[in-house]
Design an enzyme around this catalytic site. Structure first.
Site, PDB file in Angstrom:
ATOM      1  N   ASP A  82       0.814  -1.209   0.000  1.00  0.00           N
ATOM      2  CA  ASP A  82       0.000   0.000   0.000  1.00  0.00           C
ATOM      3  C   ASP A  82       0.851   1.265   0.000  1.00  0.00           C
ATOM      4  O   ASP A  82       1.861   1.350   0.690  1.00  0.00           O
ATOM      5  CB  ASP A  82      -0.901  -0.013   1.243  1.00  0.00           C
ATOM      6  CG  ASP A  82      -2.003   1.018   1.188  1.00  0.00           C
ATOM      7  OD1 ASP A  82      -2.518   1.274   0.081  1.00  0.00           O
ATOM      8  OD2 ASP A  82      -2.361   1.559   2.247  1.00  0.00           O
ATOM      9  N   HIS A  83       0.408   2.258  -0.765  1.00  0.00           N
ATOM     10  CA  HIS A  83       1.008   3.606  -0.818  1.00  0.00           C
ATOM     11  C   HIS A  83       2.523   3.578  -0.965  1.00  0.00           C
ATOM     12  O   HIS A  83       3.239   4.196  -0.188  1.00  0.00           O
ATOM     13  CB  HIS A  83       0.607   4.429   0.404  1.00  0.00           C
ATOM     14  CG  HIS A  83      -0.784   4.946   0.312  1.00  0.00           C
ATOM     15  ND1 HIS A  83      -1.116   6.088  -0.378  1.00  0.00           N
ATOM     16  CD2 HIS A  83      -1.946   4.448   0.795  1.00  0.00           C
ATOM     17  CE1 HIS A  83      -2.414   6.278  -0.302  1.00  0.00           C
ATOM     18  NE2 HIS A  83      -2.940   5.293   0.399  1.00  0.00           N
ATOM     19  N   ASP A 104       1.906   5.297  -5.219  1.00  0.00           N
ATOM     20  CA  ASP A 104       1.506   6.622  -4.752  1.00  0.00           C
ATOM     21  C   ASP A 104       2.425   7.677  -5.372  1.00  0.00           C
ATOM     22  O   ASP A 104       3.494   7.966  -4.865  1.00  0.00           O
ATOM     23  CB  ASP A 104       1.579   6.680  -3.233  1.00  0.00           C
ATOM     24  CG  ASP A 104       1.083   7.998  -2.658  1.00  0.00           C
ATOM     25  OD1 ASP A 104       0.904   8.967  -3.434  1.00  0.00           O
ATOM     26  OD2 ASP A 104       0.872   8.069  -1.441  1.00  0.00           O
TER      27      ASP A 104
END
Length: 140
Positions: A82-83, A104
């Protein structure tokens, strides 16, 4: 069914009208509890880590544990990074067996973000890994 990428998991959830829980795994203790809930509820899940969690765990150490645990249940599970902002770390996650990554690039101008996201997509899709891109900031 075990491992599934995020695109396929969300498509199935949309088609069958259910929500998918996402849980950050910041220690191996979390894994057993998440999977127990998955089995009890017969519900697919997204287990994820982000680079901010690397202070607590190592990507290459936790990935085999998450993947092995996911393969023990007959319920769809997505393992997501994630991110992430670093291409190097995304490639590490792909090599470790993650089924999804979230790039991201929100700190970059939109055109640069789109170009970089496209490059990530080429790499990830070549091995069946789904990609989510971030074009804005949610704060916090």
């Amino acid at each position: 069914m075990a491992l599934i990428n995020l695109k396929d998991l969300l498509a199935h959830a949309h088609q069958n009208k259910y929500a998918v829980g996402t849980f950050n795994v910041v220690s191996l203790d979390f894994t057993d509890h998440i999977l127990a809930a998955v089995v009890e509820s017969n519900s697919p899940v997204i287990m994820q880590i982000a680079e901010v969690h690397f202070a607590y765990l190592n990507l290459e150490d936790i990935a085999p544990t998450l993947i092995s645990a996911a393969k023990k249940v007959n319920i769809p599970i997505c393992i997501n990074l994630d991110h992430e902002k670093s291409l190097r770390t995304m490639v590490r996650a792909i090599r470790a067996g993650f089924t999804s990554i979230m790039y991201d690039g929100s700190e970059h101008p939109l055109s640069e973000n789109i170009n970089e996201t496209s490059e990530v997509v080429k790499i990830a899709h070549s091995v069946g890994v789904s990609v989510e891109g971030d074009i804005g900031d949610v704060g916090g």
